[in-house]
Scaffold this motif. Structure first.
Motif, mmCIF file in Angstrom:
data_model
loop_
_atom_site.group_PDB
_atom_site.id
_atom_site.type_symbol
_atom_site.label_atom_id
_atom_site.label_comp_id
_atom_site.label_asym_id
_atom_site.label_seq_id
_atom_site.Cartn_x
_atom_site.Cartn_y
_atom_site.Cartn_z
ATOM 1 N N ALA A 5 0.813 -1.219 0.000
ATOM 2 C CA ALA A 5 0.000 0.000 0.000
ATOM 3 C C ALA A 5 0.841 1.262 0.000
ATOM 4 O O ALA A 5 0.359 2.337 -0.381
ATOM 5 N N ILE A 6 2.100 1.161 0.398
ATOM 6 C CA ILE A 6 2.984 2.329 0.395
ATOM 7 C C ILE A 6 3.086 2.910 -1.009
ATOM 8 O O ILE A 6 3.140 4.132 -1.192
ATOM 9 N N PHE A 7 3.100 2.059 -2.009
ATOM 10 C CA PHE A 7 3.291 2.503 -3.385
ATOM 11 C C PHE A 7 1.985 2.776 -4.125
ATOM 12 O O PHE A 7 1.973 3.562 -5.077
ATOM 13 N N ALA A 12 5.552 9.664 -8.865
ATOM 14 C CA ALA A 12 7.016 9.749 -8.791
ATOM 15 C C ALA A 12 7.550 10.569 -9.955
ATOM 16 O O ALA A 12 6.973 10.602 -11.043
ATOM 17 N N THR A 13 8.681 11.223 -9.712
ATOM 18 C CA THR A 13 9.412 11.923 -10.761
ATOM 19 C C THR A 13 10.880 11.535 -10.667
ATOM 20 O O THR A 13 11.358 11.180 -9.576
ATOM 21 N N SER A 27 15.268 4.209 -16.190
ATOM 22 C CA SER A 27 14.087 3.711 -16.870
ATOM 23 C C SER A 27 13.603 2.402 -16.248
ATOM 24 O O SER A 27 12.400 2.174 -16.106
ATOM 25 N N THR A 28 14.543 1.574 -15.828
ATOM 26 C CA THR A 28 14.180 0.323 -15.155
ATOM 27 C C THR A 28 13.550 0.598 -13.797
ATOM 28 O O THR A 28 12.556 -0.040 -13.420
ATOM 29 N N PHE A 29 14.104 1.558 -13.033
ATOM 30 C CA PHE A 29 13.492 1.933 -11.754
ATOM 31 C C PHE A 29 12.036 2.350 -11.983
ATOM 32 O O PHE A 29 11.132 1.949 -11.236
ATOM 33 N N LEU A 33 8.611 0.515 -10.399
ATOM 34 C CA LEU A 33 7.682 1.219 -9.515
ATOM 35 C C LEU A 33 6.296 1.354 -10.137
ATOM 36 O O LEU A 33 5.285 1.282 -9.425
ATOM 37 N N GLU A 34 6.241 1.520 -11.452
ATOM 38 C CA GLU A 34 4.930 1.586 -12.114
ATOM 39 C C GLU A 34 4.182 0.270 -11.949
ATOM 40 O O GLU A 34 2.954 0.257 -11.803
#
Length: 445
Positions: A5-7, A12-13, A27-29, A33-34
């Motif tokens: 739930a944190i995410f 994000a930027t 790009s991998t990060f 996260l997406e």
């Protein structure tokens, strides 16, 4: 609050400084996260999470890192701020002093970036958080962060190697990235096959010293190139950078005949003076560099060859600089990437006498940039009137669509062309004259 739930629902930027390898990793990060429910936002929307992937190749890069961090915190005052990359590895104490930084991750830890963020962000939300820096000594940097992504670009960037064992006297990269290491060819083939399934047409191979591929798996870079060339769906590969001493004649021969490896090379020279090359602890001389350039041009006459050159390094007298200039002027290279030397703490170059003044560095840089502009212009002019295949990239709103030929000539279509028709497609075009600002050739379909 659960870890997941944190995410969920967060924004994000990202900001990346430095090399193409950093852009690939960022790009991998973003993709990771997406997949956890984090939405990427632009500058016009406040973010819950800010990630800065830093560079430390020069003192200017260090300064830019600090400026970007402060600016992003100002624009996103409530964001959880994560700093990773080379500057984070080398100067975690300085980063801890910047107000608003929440988490600092070295280059070994970025392989587990999501887990580190999850733990530290939860602690902050629970009111039990202090700024933490996670780094290990250079000798202990062993993890490999896989990366094959395109972000908002058309081309994919495949990370095939990390770290460097060369320890050139002017360079901090081995201290920031650790020793050379790589994944298996099998794993890289799987990543490239997925990129093909996802519609990718072109892949750029990235790394710190990619010609050193195979050190940890007893394979070779040539083995990797041959394996990737067989993957259906990927129509183009580019090799981001190869050290002159690691370019075998067998590799050049294969690329000249291969199905998908483009006639496009990027080769660092740094100096055309053998005396300066020895001071730098480079592993080749001007004669070897010359041999490789001429071999490429013999087999691939229309190859684009980019060259890295460092000016004003310690020990570079005016005479030695002239050797560099004269060598590059005489060779059929296409473009020069010129870097003024920057003093880096802890490097062996600081022990070399003869310091070049800032004024001389600037003059030498301008001369090489002018030489580069002339060579690139001549190379482009030689192709005017030719029909060549171009892989077009998605146009930004209101801007002309552009793409690249197989030998890396930038091509521009007029803004009235329907961009959706050609995005991520290889299209034969007729190359015409330069565009208005001389950065590309115009073309008609």
């Amino acid at each position: 609050m659960s870890d997941t739930a944190i995410f969920q629902g967060k924004t994000a930027t990202y900001h990346t400084l430095g090399c193409k390898l950093n852009f690939s990793e960022t790009s991998t990060f973003c993709n990771l996260l997406e997949n956890l429910g984090v939405r990427t936002v632009g500058k016009d929307e406040n973010a819950d999470l800010c990630i800065v992937n830093t560079c430390s190749v020069t003192d200017v890069a260090d300064r830019k890192c600090r400026q970007i961090i402060r600016r992003m915190k100002h624009d996103n005052p409530n964001a959880f701020m994560v700093i990773t990359g080379c500057y984070a590895q080398l100067e975690p104490k300085k980063l801890k002093e910047i107000e608003g930084v929440d988490l600092i991750l070295g280059n070994n830890e970025k392989a587990n970036l999501v887990e580190y963020i999850r733990k530290a962000w939860k602690e902050k939300l629970d009111g039990d958080h202090s700024v933490t820096a996670h780094t290990v000594a250079t000798k202990d940097i062993r993890d490999f962060q896989p990366s094959c992504s395109r972000g908002n670009r058309t081309r994919y960037w495949l990370k095939v190697q990390d770290g460097c064992n060369y320890y050139c006297t002017y360079c901090t990269i081995p201290f920031a990235r650790g020793n050379s290491r790589n994944p298996s060819i099998e794993s890289l083939v799987r990543q490239a096959e997925k990129a093909a399934r996802d519609g990718g047409k072109e892949i750029v191979l990235t790394g710190v010293n990619i010609g050193d591929f195979g050190r940890t798996t007893n394979e070779s870079f040539l083995d990797l190139v041959k394996a990737l060339d067989n993957i259906e769906g990927i129509e183009r590969y580019r090799i981001s950078s190869l050290e002159p001493d690691l370019i075998s004649n067998e590799l050049i021969d294969f690329c000249a005949k291969s199905r998908a490896f483009m006639p496009h090379f990027h080769i660092p020279l740094q100096s055309g003076s053998d005396t300066v090359l020895k001071l730098m602890h480079r592993r080749y001389d001007a004669a070897l560099f010359t041999e490789k350039i001429l071999k490429i041009k013999e087999l691939m006459p229309q190859a684009f060859i980019g060259v890295d050159v460092m000016v004003g390094t310690r020990g570079e007298t005016q005479e030695y600089f002239e050797e560099t200039y004269n060598l590059l002027e005489s060779l059929p290279v296409t473009q020069l990437h010129v870097f003024p030397y920057s003093e880096r703490p802890g490097t062996a170059a600081l022990k070399i006498p003869h310091v070049v003044t800032s004024a001389d560095k600037e003059l030498r840089s301008k001369r090489l940039i002018a030489l580069s502009d002339a060579k690139t212009k001549t190379f482009y002019e030689e192709h005017i009137g030719k029909r060549m295949p171009v892989l077009f990239e998605k146009a930004q709103q209101g801007k002309a669509m552009h793409g690249f030929t197989d030998n890396y000539i930038r091509v521009e279509l007029s803004t009235d062309v329907a961009s959706a028709d050609y995005d991520n497609k290889i299209v034969p075009v007729l190359l015409q004259d330069f565009n208005q600002n001389m950065t590309a050739l115009t073309a008609t379909i």
